[in-house]
Motif scaffolding. Structure first.
Motif, mmCIF file in Angstrom:
data_model
loop_
_atom_site.group_PDB
_atom_site.id
_atom_site.type_symbol
_atom_site.label_atom_id
_atom_site.label_comp_id
_atom_site.label_asym_id
_atom_site.label_seq_id
_atom_site.Cartn_x
_atom_site.Cartn_y
_atom_site.Cartn_z
ATOM 1 N N MET A 167 -7.121 4.262 1.266
ATOM 2 C CA MET A 167 -5.931 3.429 1.171
ATOM 3 C C MET A 167 -5.718 2.985 -0.277
ATOM 4 O O MET A 167 -6.621 2.473 -0.919
ATOM 5 C CB MET A 167 -6.054 2.190 2.064
ATOM 6 C CG MET A 167 -4.788 1.328 2.051
ATOM 7 S SD MET A 167 -4.989 -0.242 2.922
ATOM 8 C CE MET A 167 -5.251 0.319 4.593
ATOM 9 N N LEU B 209 0.337 -0.819 11.531
ATOM 10 C CA LEU B 209 -0.333 -0.788 10.238
ATOM 11 C C LEU B 209 -1.849 -0.768 10.431
ATOM 12 O O LEU B 209 -2.357 -1.284 11.429
ATOM 13 C CB LEU B 209 0.059 -2.003 9.402
ATOM 14 C CG LEU B 209 1.527 -2.082 8.967
ATOM 15 C CD1 LEU B 209 1.807 -3.400 8.287
ATOM 16 C CD2 LEU B 209 1.868 -0.916 8.041
ATOM 17 N N VAL C 239 4.434 1.006 1.889
ATOM 18 C CA VAL C 239 4.208 0.954 3.331
ATOM 19 C C VAL C 239 5.330 0.219 4.071
ATOM 20 O O VAL C 239 5.717 0.608 5.172
ATOM 21 C CB VAL C 239 2.828 0.326 3.653
ATOM 22 C CG1 VAL C 239 2.790 -1.154 3.325
ATOM 23 C CG2 VAL C 239 2.461 0.564 5.116
ATOM 24 N N ALA D 178 0.864 -1.183 0.000
ATOM 25 C CA ALA D 178 0.000 0.000 0.000
ATOM 26 C C ALA D 178 0.897 1.229 0.000
ATOM 27 O O ALA D 178 2.054 1.166 0.439
ATOM 28 C CB ALA D 178 -0.921 0.010 1.221
ATOM 29 N N TRP D 179 0.370 2.328 -0.499
ATOM 30 C CA TRP D 179 1.159 3.560 -0.513
ATOM 31 C C TRP D 179 1.010 4.291 0.815
ATOM 32 O O TRP D 179 -0.093 4.439 1.335
ATOM 33 C CB TRP D 179 0.734 4.457 -1.664
ATOM 34 C CG TRP D 179 1.100 3.884 -2.989
ATOM 35 C CD1 TRP D 179 0.254 3.512 -3.994
ATOM 36 C CD2 TRP D 179 2.417 3.569 -3.442
ATOM 37 N NE1 TRP D 179 0.956 2.983 -5.041
ATOM 38 C CE2 TRP D 179 2.288 3.002 -4.735
ATOM 39 C CE3 TRP D 179 3.691 3.699 -2.895
ATOM 40 C CZ2 TRP D 179 3.386 2.585 -5.483
ATOM 41 C CZ3 TRP D 179 4.786 3.267 -3.635
ATOM 42 C CH2 TRP D 179 4.629 2.725 -4.917
ATOM 43 N N ALA D 180 2.138 4.713 1.337
ATOM 44 C CA ALA D 180 2.171 5.424 2.617
ATOM 45 C C ALA D 180 3.007 6.686 2.438
ATOM 46 O O ALA D 180 3.588 6.924 1.370
ATOM 47 C CB ALA D 180 2.773 4.533 3.700
ATOM 48 N N VAL E 96 -0.636 6.078 6.648
ATOM 49 C CA VAL E 96 -1.242 5.421 5.492
ATOM 50 C C VAL E 96 -2.524 6.182 5.202
ATOM 51 O O VAL E 96 -3.579 5.898 5.770
ATOM 52 C CB VAL E 96 -1.531 3.933 5.762
ATOM 53 C CG1 VAL E 96 -2.119 3.268 4.517
ATOM 54 C CG2 VAL E 96 -0.260 3.203 6.202
#
Length: 281
Positions: free
Chosen positions: A222, A275, A202, A132-134, A218
């Motif tokens: 999401m 997370l 992430v 996932a992009w964080a 995050v």
């Protein structure tokens, strides 16, 4: 010669010429779906990109120059299955397309589908795991949504030519976006108070948070991103793609990939409890 005989010979000749015209052409090397696979096996090595400053996926020992990390472990497993040795090729995410086009590498791992690279690179449809992009932000300045960063006063740092750059350009068009060559330079911007956020995967953000460089967020919504494999688009790579696809399916269906990742994160002291509860890899 009688008319009947002339008609017979003319018909036979026409049939023979027709067979010649419709006969399949001799097979070329490019027509062999396993040509790329055979080339890799005959060379005795699997060439794959590795990145400086991308721990714990890629870790370079400064004393020996040897590479380790969970991505390297995956690549060594692929090489072993092919009966060859892994040959690391040091590069950057932004150079991947050029590396494929210049025949410097055979496969890249942990990549995210990128429309520009997709012009010259074939991505496998099955991901090895889901990321996932964080964002890493200055300590004490977490963000809850992407919208908070989409502001002209915000400075967003991403790696040049990476999928992170695509995310920033699409989601944060109002922000000031700065591109740098690698993660270390991006984090230097954060340390020097020249960035309000650095976009990272992430698991990379977990590494940064553990080092105390920035705070992990995050943002919502999401954005899940598949971490998959890529090969150069060229004739004869169908067999290689088939082999890699089956390797990924085995890794995921038997829990091998998930188990290896969890062990690697635990070994590096990552606190996975921070997370979001709705995230899984």
């Amino acid at each position: 010669m009688s008319t009947t005989k002339r008609q017979f010979f003319a018909g036979t000749a026409a049939l023979f010429i027709g067979l010649l015209l419709t006969a399949p052409a001799p097979a070329r090397a490019d027509d062999d779906p396993s040509a790329v696979l055979k080339q890799i096996q005959s060379s005795g090595e699997l060439r794959a990109p590795v990145m400086i400053g991308e721990e714990p996926g890629y870790i370079k020992d400064p004393k020996t120059g040897e590479w380790s990390g969970f991505y390297v472990d995956f690549l060594k497993e692929i090489a072993d299955d092919l009966g060859v040795k892994l040959q690391p090729v040091e590069t950057t995410w932004g150079n991947l397309a050029a590396d494929f086009q210049s025949n410097k590498i055979d496969v890249a791992i942990g990549v995210n589908p990128n429309p520009k690279r997709g012009l010259v690179v074939d991505y496998l449809w099955e991901p090895l795991f889901t990321d996932a992009w964080a964002v890493a932000t200055p300590p004490g300045k977490p963000v809850k949504t992407w919208a908070e960063l989409n502001d002209p006063s915000k400075r967003i740092v991403v790696q040049k030519g990476s999928t992170m750059q695509v995310v920033a350009e699409q989601l944060l068009p109002k922000a000031k976006i700065t591109t740098v060559e690698d993660r270390n330079l991006a984090l230097l911007e954060l340390r020097s108070n020249r960035a309000d956020a650095v976009i990272l995967a992430v698991f990379d953000a977990l590494q940064v948070s553990k080092q105390g460089i920035g705070e992990l967020s995050v943002p919502e919504p999401m954005l899940r991103n598949p971490a998959t494999l890529a090969v150069a688009r060229k004739p004869g790579n169908e067999g290689f793609i088939n082999f890699l696809t089956n390797w990924i399916l085995q890794e995921r269906s038997l829990g091998i990939a998930q188990g290896r990742l969890a062990r690697s994160f635990e070994a590096h002291g990552f606190d996975l409890s921070i997370l979001p509860p709705n995230f899984s890899f």
